[in-house]
Design an enzyme around this catalytic site. Sequence first.
Site, mmCIF file in Angstrom:
data_model
loop_
_atom_site.group_PDB
_atom_site.id
_atom_site.type_symbol
_atom_site.label_atom_id
_atom_site.label_comp_id
_atom_site.label_asym_id
_atom_site.label_seq_id
_atom_site.Cartn_x
_atom_site.Cartn_y
_atom_site.Cartn_z
ATOM 1 N N HIS A 85 0.831 -1.203 0.000
ATOM 2 C CA HIS A 85 0.000 0.000 0.000
ATOM 3 C C HIS A 85 0.872 1.263 0.000
ATOM 4 O O HIS A 85 0.601 2.215 -0.717
ATOM 5 C CB HIS A 85 -0.936 -0.009 1.214
ATOM 6 C CG HIS A 85 -1.926 -1.140 1.177
ATOM 7 N ND1 HIS A 85 -3.269 -0.979 0.999
ATOM 8 C CD2 HIS A 85 -1.751 -2.485 1.276
ATOM 9 C CE1 HIS A 85 -3.892 -2.148 0.987
ATOM 10 N NE2 HIS A 85 -2.982 -3.078 1.169
ATOM 11 N N ASP A 138 -6.420 5.459 1.216
ATOM 12 C CA ASP A 138 -6.295 4.068 0.805
ATOM 13 C C ASP A 138 -7.643 3.367 0.958
ATOM 14 O O ASP A 138 -8.435 3.705 1.841
ATOM 15 C CB ASP A 138 -5.262 3.386 1.706
ATOM 16 C CG ASP A 138 -4.921 1.985 1.239
ATOM 17 O OD1 ASP A 138 -4.017 1.858 0.397
ATOM 18 O OD2 ASP A 138 -5.551 1.017 1.702
HETATM 19 C C1 G50 Z 1 -3.710 -6.793 1.426
HETATM 20 C C2 G50 Z 1 -3.949 -8.013 2.037
HETATM 21 C C3 G50 Z 1 -5.047 -8.780 1.643
HETATM 22 C C4 G50 Z 1 -5.928 -8.322 0.679
HETATM 23 C C5 G50 Z 1 -5.693 -7.058 0.069
HETATM 24 C C6 G50 Z 1 -4.577 -6.307 0.465
HETATM 25 C C7 G50 Z 1 -6.677 -6.582 -0.953
HETATM 26 C C8 G50 Z 1 -6.659 -5.181 -1.482
HETATM 27 C C9 G50 Z 1 -8.045 -4.592 -1.571
HETATM 28 O O1 G50 Z 1 -4.304 -5.148 -0.092
HETATM 29 O O2 G50 Z 1 -7.536 -7.336 -1.289
HETATM 30 C C10 G50 Z 1 -8.759 -4.351 -0.298
HETATM 31 C C11 G50 Z 1 -8.294 -4.784 0.950
HETATM 32 C C12 G50 Z 1 -9.029 -4.526 2.107
HETATM 33 C C13 G50 Z 1 -10.234 -3.843 2.055
HETATM 34 C C14 G50 Z 1 -10.697 -3.419 0.839
HETATM 35 C C15 G50 Z 1 -9.949 -3.684 -0.329
HETATM 36 O O3 G50 Z 1 -10.951 -3.595 3.164
HETATM 37 O O4 G50 Z 1 -3.135 -8.440 2.974
HETATM 38 O O5 G50 Z 1 -6.976 -9.051 0.293
#
Ligand code: G50
Length: 480
Positions: free
Chosen positions: A29, A126
């Site tokens: 991120h 984010d």
């Molecule tokens: C990090 C992670 C697991 C995961 C994701 C990560 C995503 C990204 C999109 O970035 O899927 C996303 C994550 C959380 C949320 C909304 C969108 O609340 O370790 O799956």
Amino acid sequence: VAAVPSSGEQVRGAPAPHLVFVPSAGMGHIQPFCRFITALANMGVEISVVTALPTVTEAEADHFAGLFAAFPAIRRIDFNLLPLDDATVAETDPFFLRWEALRRSAHLLGPLIAGAAPRASAIVTDVTLASHVIPVAKNELQIPCHILFISCTTMLSFLAYFPAYLDSANADHLVGDVDVPGIGRVPVDYPPQLLRDPDSLFTKQFIDNGREIARADGLLVNTFDALEPEVLAALRGGKVVPGFPPVYAVGLLNLMSTTTAARGDKVVEPVHGASPIIGWLGEQPARSVVYVAFGSRIAAALEQIREIGAGLEASGCRFLWVVKTTVVDRQDTAELGDVVGNGFLGRVQGRGLVTKEWVDQEAVLRHPAVGLFISHSGWNSVTESATHGVPILAWPMLGDQRLIATVVRSGGFGLWMEHWTWEKEESIVTGAEIAEKVKEVMGDEAISARVAEVREEAIKAVAPGGSTHRSIQQFLSTLN
Ligand code: G50
Ligand code: UDP
């Protein structure tokens, strides 16, 4: 309306817009946030960054420090997080916990950002914080709020549609395949597997964020039009979610940050000392090295690590392998030799380089000696590989990684070993199978040709007049 800078030119004559960034946690991120900030700073946009210190990992801390050192004009707004109460202690993932702490402290952002000078034009946050930051921006500060989306557009579409899916399935968690309108059927085992657990913190955040992003002023996605054309069209056409906000394809951000620096008034390139890894790559023939790395936050099981080692050894190929044994870098005390096992390092000496350290992955992928990337298919890794024309052998493990692997597969610039999983003990992938696949993909001309094309398309997108360049100008033209 502020003047819209063309790439690399500073805004002159009109006050520059002032963007306040509220990033989340995890290198997957933070890295794209720093890249987008770098690109915009090179274009003359005024920027403040809300930082919650200390960061979860050393890598994140180093990254922020590098950004602030390179751009003294970027303001740092310190964000003191409220402690998490006992209700969340059941969660163990340090990044999900940090996301939750940021979310629960989001109401403190109002006064912090209201005090920023000059007045903030908009917030860019984010997706993991969307449901808590969007209301602060819109209700309290009355300024626009944009989401910088750090994964692929397929993932964004899934996220945006998920609340409607739950309503239609009369469920509170993922219970089957999902037919995403305008996209198609997503098999039940492709989305983040945690969504099958209604009680997980991740699921709760995901549903709230999925609902709230429909109220964002824009989605800035680290992709480009030619990379995911159909999914972008479906989302923009309101097929996935009717009335969805504008979607700006502003990637690939690794390219944007370096090309704006090259053209801008201020040339800011990260400074790296002479790296032994890059030195070693310099001694290897073109396209001969397999690069193996599974991102910043995945620790593989010891047994699987040993099989990967056996596979690399048996493949006969040169390789550079980044081994991680802990989720958080600060906790890593293991001895590399013990991790990879009996005599391995000695046997592969000269032909293979193994490290537990943070590597400059972009510098590795950019190097002409690298011919293949065995990756967990994190979106940053995939886009960095494509940018430098390196084919991907996708071995997704969790989270958004399988949906990302579908993009690799449908784009034709890599292979997804769909039956290679990490979930069950009986599903350890053997060294023999890894060796065989490595040899096969290293010689696959169709994939090499296709990834070279994607690279060209990516370079075109960020050039003046390209789709990304236009998208960023459109986004900036909405700010005042
Ligand atoms: C990090 C992670 C697991 C995961 C994701 C990560 C995503 C990204 C999109 O970035 O899927 C996303 C994550 C959380 C949320 C909304 C969108 O609340 O370790 O799956
Ligand atoms: N990265 C790096 N060196 C490392 C490990 C990771 O530079 O040793 C970078 C990588 O280039 C990418 C980011 O960290 O930009 C990881 O993001 P990705 O989305 O690929 O995966 P995640 O770590 O989020 O699972």
